[in-house]
Design a protein around this motif. Structure first.
Motif, PDB file in Angstrom:
ATOM      1  N   LEU A 267      -9.754  -0.756   2.703  1.00 42.25           N
ATOM      2  CA  LEU A 267      -9.636   0.636   2.262  1.00 42.25           C
ATOM      3  C   LEU A 267     -10.599   0.915   1.117  1.00 42.25           C
ATOM      4  CD1 LEU A 267      -7.321   1.005   4.129  1.00 42.25           C
ATOM      5  CD2 LEU A 267      -5.858   1.645   2.217  1.00 42.25           C
TER       6      LEU A 267
ATOM      7  N   GLU B 156      -8.760   9.997  -6.967  1.00 35.76           N
ATOM      8  CA  GLU B 156      -7.296   9.891  -6.950  1.00 35.76           C
ATOM      9  C   GLU B 156      -6.853   8.602  -6.266  1.00 35.76           C
ATOM     10  OE1 GLU B 156      -6.157  14.692  -6.816  1.00 35.76           O
ATOM     11  OE2 GLU B 156      -6.161  13.490  -4.991  1.00 35.76           O
ATOM     12  N   LEU B 157      -7.540   8.270  -5.189  1.00 36.06           N
ATOM     13  CA  LEU B 157      -7.184   7.050  -4.457  1.00 36.06           C
ATOM     14  C   LEU B 157      -7.564   5.802  -5.235  1.00 36.06           C
ATOM     15  CD1 LEU B 157      -8.161   8.083  -0.834  1.00 36.06           C
ATOM     16  CD2 LEU B 157      -5.873   7.602  -1.713  1.00 36.06           C
TER      17      LEU B 157
ATOM     18  N   VAL C  18      -5.180   4.604  -7.993  1.00 34.93           N
ATOM     19  CA  VAL C  18      -3.961   3.843  -7.688  1.00 34.93           C
ATOM     20  C   VAL C  18      -4.280   2.536  -6.973  1.00 34.93           C
ATOM     21  CG1 VAL C  18      -2.485   5.891  -7.611  1.00 34.93           C
ATOM     22  CG2 VAL C  18      -3.473   4.998  -5.488  1.00 34.93           C
ATOM     23  N   LEU C  19      -5.345   2.528  -6.172  1.00 33.60           N
ATOM     24  CA  LEU C  19      -5.631   1.333  -5.363  1.00 33.60           C
ATOM     25  C   LEU C  19      -6.234   0.198  -6.182  1.00 33.60           C
ATOM     26  CD1 LEU C  19      -6.987   2.884  -2.042  1.00 33.60           C
ATOM     27  CD2 LEU C  19      -4.730   1.912  -2.501  1.00 33.60           C
TER      28      LEU C  19
ATOM     29  N   VAL D  88     -13.647   3.496   0.971  1.00 33.14           N
ATOM     30  CA  VAL D  88     -13.480   4.616   0.060  1.00 33.14           C
ATOM     31  C   VAL D  88     -14.546   4.621  -1.026  1.00 33.14           C
ATOM     32  CG1 VAL D  88     -12.024   5.412  -1.830  1.00 33.14           C
ATOM     33  CG2 VAL D  88     -11.045   5.090   0.424  1.00 33.14           C
TER      34      VAL D  88
ATOM     35  N   LEU E  78      -5.989  -3.558   1.804  1.00 35.78           N
ATOM     36  CA  LEU E  78      -6.389  -2.928   0.551  1.00 35.78           C
ATOM     37  C   LEU E  78      -7.884  -3.091   0.331  1.00 35.78           C
ATOM     38  CD1 LEU E  78      -5.898  -1.666  -2.208  1.00 35.78           C
ATOM     39  CD2 LEU E  78      -5.053  -3.875  -3.010  1.00 35.78           C
TER      40      LEU E  78
ATOM     41  N   LEU F 131      -2.162  -7.359  -8.234  1.00 29.17           N
ATOM     42  CA  LEU F 131      -1.911  -8.399  -7.237  1.00 29.17           C
ATOM     43  C   LEU F 131      -2.777  -9.624  -7.495  1.00 29.17           C
ATOM     44  CD1 LEU F 131      -1.740  -6.168  -4.018  1.00 29.17           C
ATOM     45  CD2 LEU F 131       0.170  -7.236  -5.231  1.00 29.17           C
TER      46      LEU F 131
ATOM     47  N   ASN G  96      -4.836  16.047  -0.077  1.00 26.55           N
ATOM     48  CA  ASN G  96      -5.830  14.971  -0.135  1.00 26.55           C
ATOM     49  C   ASN G  96      -5.940  14.403   1.275  1.00 26.55           C
ATOM     50  OD1 ASN G  96      -7.156  12.443  -0.377  1.00 26.55           O
ATOM     51  ND2 ASN G  96      -6.626  12.342  -2.544  1.00 26.55           N
TER      52      ASN G  96
ATOM     53  N   LEU H 294       0.821  -1.207   0.000  1.00 24.68           N
ATOM     54  CA  LEU H 294       0.000   0.000   0.000  1.00 24.68           C
ATOM     55  C   LEU H 294       0.857   1.260   0.000  1.00 24.68           C
ATOM     56  CD1 LEU H 294      -2.818  -1.043   2.460  1.00 24.68           C
ATOM     57  CD2 LEU H 294      -3.036  -0.548   0.030  1.00 24.68           C
TER      58      LEU H 294
ATOM     59  N   ARG I 145     -12.948  14.260  -5.892  1.00 21.93           N
ATOM     60  CA  ARG I 145     -11.595  14.239  -6.446  1.00 21.93           C
ATOM     61  C   ARG I 145     -10.683  13.348  -5.605  1.00 21.93           C
ATOM     62  NH1 ARG I 145      -7.180  16.641  -4.976  1.00 21.93           N
ATOM     63  NH2 ARG I 145      -8.111  18.209  -3.622  1.00 21.93           N
ATOM     64  N   GLU I 146     -10.733  13.529  -4.285  1.00 18.72           N
ATOM     65  CA  GLU I 146      -9.879  12.734  -3.401  1.00 18.72           C
ATOM     66  C   GLU I 146     -10.112  11.241  -3.594  1.00 18.72           C
ATOM     67  OE1 GLU I 146      -9.374  15.752   0.437  1.00 18.72           O
ATOM     68  OE2 GLU I 146      -9.892  13.663   0.710  1.00 18.72           O
ATOM     69  N   VAL I 147     -11.384  10.853  -3.604  1.00 20.15           N
ATOM     70  CA  VAL I 147     -11.705   9.437  -3.731  1.00 20.15           C
ATOM     71  C   VAL I 147     -11.236   8.898  -5.072  1.00 20.15           C
ATOM     72  CG1 VAL I 147     -13.611   7.817  -4.016  1.00 20.15           C
ATOM     73  CG2 VAL I 147     -13.611   9.425  -2.110  1.00 20.15           C
TER      74      VAL I 147
ATOM     75  N   LEU J   9      -3.762  -1.471  -8.450  1.00 22.29           N
ATOM     76  CA  LEU J   9      -2.903  -2.305  -7.596  1.00 22.29           C
ATOM     77  C   LEU J   9      -3.587  -3.620  -7.276  1.00 22.29           C
ATOM     78  CD1 LEU J   9      -0.560  -2.876  -5.602  1.00 22.29           C
ATOM     79  CD2 LEU J   9      -1.847  -1.600  -3.882  1.00 22.29           C
TER      80      LEU J   9
END
Lengths: 230, 230
Positions: free
Chosen positions: B162, B90-91, B94-95, B166, B159, B102, A156, A91, B86-88, B98
């Motif tokens: 999160l 952006e996360l 990348v999450l 989110v 992950l 995986l 953020n 992470l 926007r924040e969510v 990922l």
DNA sequence: TTAGTCTTTTTTGTATGCAATCTTCGTTGT
DNA sequence: ACAACGAAGATTGCATACAAAAAAGACTAA
């Protein structure tokens, strides 16, 4: 920079908040150990409050991942396994570069200056590492502050919260104990290069240095000797 | 695949858990609206419990980001702003890639088969979108299940947690309402291509299709018309 | 000895009462 | 009219009592 705690104006915190902080601290410093059950009455007596604020604090700590609750059985400190370390690292490796990339484009001048100050202080301490016994501790706390500041500059809040929880849970097991002078210097060089990349206006550069920074640190904790030869 | 809820064996849940679920549901379906204060006594009366389990449930919901608590003033539903969106995003950007990367390397055969089933069902519903009024709802829930399954296959519990928190907070405002048939078909094609990439043993391919998938969805919600011409 | 069951003890879960704090609104003084 | 002050009401914070559940121990039977 201007990271003002939500309840800074109010000096008085509620009993629940106090219990929350104390218990979290005791988990961090090992007073409460892995798999240990926290008995509500015990904690309440130790801190001179009733069970009510203790229950509320424990419930918060469960939500934050410090404790795990089993209905009708209680809350215990979560044990830290190799899988947990892997999960957290996976992470961090995407979240912290993201934070740096975002910070690159919107960091304020005073915040950038503050980061430079931190980097300089760490560099000084690095050169004292063989003569000053407290040097490593100083670097560790400055390093934490450096990363935290960078993350907050990402603008953020969710990302900052996530990293705060994720990294803090793993910080128990992390310090600069197995860094020799060469590794410390590379680490310091990374910090400086991140700032250079930001100053140069290259988010990608900054992001990739951060990734290298984290991977280098990881390599020290999980040695995987693969010396090319022949 | 075998995602067993933590308290599946116990049919009886505690009052706190019930309150937690009900209040969360009411936030999702709009029964409690943004910035609305939840009065402990009101909720307690509505659900026929005392204030104690209500207080504990609200505290959990605060930790999970559904409510915000102000000391001595109460808890209110968090308002959803453009910055939050926007924040969510952006996360997620990348999450979720990922997670797919995986998952690619360690997904089980039955889990992969299940994902193919979901993709097929969604494709069928897509072609009915102009004749079947319930089609979009069906796609939405299958889509959620598809992403959730993929995330769980990442074998990274943190992950998964999160993303659960989110994404769920943002799901209130997300559906397939503004997808026309062309966009729906592209979305379905993305799902299928992710599975093809996994089958081909290419985590990078899968990861990048997922990124394209999310960005395409984002483009529909935040139109930024830039038709090249001349 | 050991498995099983009943009883006792411990611990968590819930309800209720009161204290502390904040909000609201009326009152007073300028 | 309006600001400052204060009292009353509403709401959260905390403590305590009791109920429900689980764990631990004692006893019995095989």
């Amino acid at each position: 920079m201007d990271a003002i705690p939500a309840n800074a104006s109010k000096v008085v915190q509620t009993a629940t908040a106090r219990v929350h902080d104390v218990v979290k601290q005791r988990i961090l410093n090992g007073h409460y150990q892995a798999d240990e059950y926290l008995r509500e009455t015990s904690v309440a007596n130790e801190l001179n409050v009733s069970r009510t604020p203790v229950r509320e604090a424990l419930r918060e700590l469960v939500s934050e991942g410090w404790l795990e609750a089993i209905p009708h059985r209680g809350s215990r400190v979560v044990a830290w396994t190799a899988k947990d370390a892997r999960e957290v690292f996976e992470l961090r490796l995407v979240l912290e570069p993201l934070a740096v990339r975002l910070a690159s484009t919107q960091i304020s001048k005073p915040c950038f200056t503050y980061l430079e100050t931190l980097a300089t202080q760490m560099e000084s301490l690095t050169e004292e590492v063989n003569t000053n016994a407290e040097s490593r501790n100083g670097i560790a706390s400055l390093n934490h502050e450096f990363h935290r500041t960078l993350i907050l500059a990402s603008n953020n809040q969710r990302l900052a919260n996530l990293l705060e929880n994720v990294v803090r849970t793993s910080v128990i097991h992390r310090n600069f104990g197995n860094y020799d002078l060469a590794n410390l210097r590379r680490s310091m060089r990374h910090h400086r290069e991140i700032l250079e990349a930001i100053a140069a206006g290259s988010p990608e550069w900054a992001e990739n240095v951060m990734r290298a920074h984290l991977l280098a640190a990881q390599a020290l904790h999980v040695p995987h000797t693969n010396t090319p030869s022949g």
